[in-house]
Write an enzyme that holds these catalytic residues in place. Structure first.
Site, PDB file in Angstrom:
ATOM      1  N   PRO A  93       0.928  -1.227   0.103  1.00  0.00           N
ATOM      2  CA  PRO A  93      -0.036   0.203  -0.170  1.00  0.00           C
ATOM      3  C   PRO A  93       1.026   1.097   0.140  1.00  0.00           C
ATOM      4  CG  PRO A  93      -1.180  -1.552   1.458  1.00  0.00           C
ATOM      5  CD  PRO A  93       0.425  -2.136   1.098  1.00  0.00           C
ATOM      6  N   CYS A  94       0.531   2.393  -0.861  1.00  0.00           N
ATOM      7  CA  CYS A  94       1.176   3.320  -1.222  1.00  0.00           C
ATOM      8  C   CYS A  94       0.830   4.617  -0.114  1.00  0.00           C
ATOM      9  CB  CYS A  94       1.106   3.879  -2.396  1.00  0.00           C
ATOM     10  SG  CYS A  94      -0.627   4.023  -2.989  1.00  0.00           S
ATOM     11  N   GLN A  95       0.126   4.465   0.745  1.00  0.00           N
ATOM     12  CA  GLN A  95      -0.380   5.749   1.520  1.00  0.00           C
ATOM     13  C   GLN A  95       0.764   6.476   2.301  1.00  0.00           C
ATOM     14  OE1 GLN A  95      -1.922   2.708   1.569  1.00  0.00           O
ATOM     15  NE2 GLN A  95      -4.152   2.853   1.621  1.00  0.00           N
ATOM     16  N   PRO A  96       1.919   5.775   2.624  1.00  0.00           N
ATOM     17  CA  PRO A  96       2.786   6.669   3.276  1.00  0.00           C
ATOM     18  C   PRO A  96       3.574   7.386   2.413  1.00  0.00           C
ATOM     19  CG  PRO A  96       3.053   4.580   3.901  1.00  0.00           C
ATOM     20  CD  PRO A  96       1.967   4.271   2.882  1.00  0.00           C
ATOM     21  N   PHE A  97       3.504   7.349   1.220  1.00  0.00           N
ATOM     22  CA  PHE A  97       3.928   8.143  -0.043  1.00  0.00           C
ATOM     23  C   PHE A  97       3.188   9.224  -0.626  1.00  0.00           C
ATOM     24  CE2 PHE A  97       5.788   3.691   0.129  1.00  0.00           C
ATOM     25  CZ  PHE A  97       6.583   4.003   1.012  1.00  0.00           C
TER      26      PHE A  97
END
Length: 398
Positions: A93-97
């Site tokens: 999952p890409c949420q931190p970026f």
């Protein structure tokens, strides 16, 4: 030398190209890899709806939190041993970026599910891996506290300034040779502009490379030109489409927008009323009352086509793109089943890797495995075009 049955079985498993898929979603990447000749033995996703989708289409799937999942358990279920899987693939999952992540200063993948992807590679030791993610990973900068000079196993010292630096250093620790770059799915036969960061790694130091484009904006042969939205959705019956509805007012304004237009094409006197508070805001606002065109590839699909600022309006009908049209654009088979509500189906499809890009990635890995990706010659009459093409594809190599 006598060849034992166990050795024959080992070679057979090695040649089966068995793949463990993590963060599988609706299996867009997996379908592409299967089209390339790989065998997805098991999938995994946290979202129970995605797990339902995987199982509904006849594939083995594990649900739950990957942080509580042991790689050895997955190997047992897949009936494989350490080192036997041909590949591990997935997109943590890409949420931190995301933009929000940047504001909050949490762009360090060491604190994200990316580390579970690394953990699986470390234990399972697949011959190859493919990791895909948002292109924001490349430009996502760490805070001063997160960055620093770190010695790598290769002997180099690397300054951690972006999230991608951290990712590459972790693969370096595992002694995987890695190539990476940002690829646009439209260049691989997908009727959609969609950029993704892709990393390919080899455990055995094989000459992995990013797939070269197969489709182009300009080409003398129509089969090698970019695919259009019109070609993708051709043959779908309007009466059989499933889609989210627009409010009466938004539908009335959309009706006034021509194919390929947006809010700027509304009658001048209606624009302030139609745009509301967004009228005075900055930016191009190209997604407001946007109606797509059949003669071009679609924009990047979102997880919902009916949002006010990012509307993906049908070229002809006064509605957003349908679930079936979404699936065609992402190149899912027409008989592929998606579990859940209409909103859940949009989300699964919108988050997927287009199968055309997945196939190209799979073919590139197989070519590296078979050492068949190039033709050896003593003489090469290249041009600047060839050099530019290669330079645009390969951003880095470890």
């Amino acid at each position: 030398m006598r060849v034992t049955q166990s050795k024959i079985d080992e070679v057979k498993r090695y040649n089966q190209r068995n793949v463990i898929s993590l963060f599988s979603g609706a299996m867009g990447l997996d379908l592409g890899l299967m089209q390339a000749g790989m065998n997805i033995v098991i999938g995994q996703d946290f979202d129970p709806i995605c797990v339902q989708t995987i199982k509904a289409n006849g594939h083995c799937a594990l649900g739950g939190d990957i942080r509580a999942l042991e790689p050895t358990t997955v190997l047992e279920i897949a009936k494989l041993k350490v080192g036997e899987p041909f590949m591990i693939c997935g997109g943590p999952p890409c949420q931190p970026f995301s933009t929000a992540g940047k504001r909050l200063g949490i762009n360090d993948p060491r604190g994200s599910l990316f580390m579970d992807f690394i953990r699986f590679i470390d234990v399972v030791r697949p011959r190859f891996f493919i990791m895909e993610n948002v292109k924001g990973l490349v430009s996502s900068h760490l805070t001063d506290e997160q960055s620093g000079d770190i010695p790598l196993l290769s002997g180099r010292v690397q300054r951690f300034s972006t999230a991608l630096d951290v990712v590459l250093s972790e693969f370096d620790k595992l002694k995987y040779k890695t190539v990476y770059g940002i690829l646009d799915a439209v260049n691989y036969g997908t009727p959609q502009f969609r950029e993704r960061l892709v990393l390919i790694g080899s455990r055995d130091g094989e000459n992995v490379f990013l797939p070269y484009p197969t489709h182009f904006q300009t080409h003398q042969s129509s089969q090698y030109r970019w695919q259009t939205l019109g070609a993708a959705v051709s043959g779908l019956k309007e009466s059989e489409q499933e889609y989210t509805s627009l409010g009466a007012e938004r539908k009335r304004y959309l009706h006034l927008v021509p194919e390929g237009g947006n809010w700027r094409d509304l009658p001048k006197e209606l624009i302030p009323l139609a745009m509301g508070g967004a009228y005075e805001s900055g930016g191009g606002k190209v997604g407001f009352y946007r109606r797509l065109t059949l003669s071009q590839p679609a924009p990047t699909l979102t997880t919902s086509p009916a949002q006010k600022a990012t509307l993906l309006g049908h070229p002809v009908h006064d509605r957003p793109l349908s679930v079936q049209e979404y699936a065609r654009i992402q190149q899912f088979p027409d008989n592929w089943l998606f579990a859940g509500t209409t909103a859940a189906k949009y989300k699964q499809i919108g988050n997927a890797v287009p199968t055309g890009l997945g196939k190209a990635l799979g073919e590139a890995v197989i070519a590296a495995a078979e050492n068949s990706g190039s033709i050896e010659t003593k003489r090469f009459r290249g041009t600047s075009v060839h050099s530019k093409l290669r330079g645009a594809l390969v951003m880095g190599e470890m």
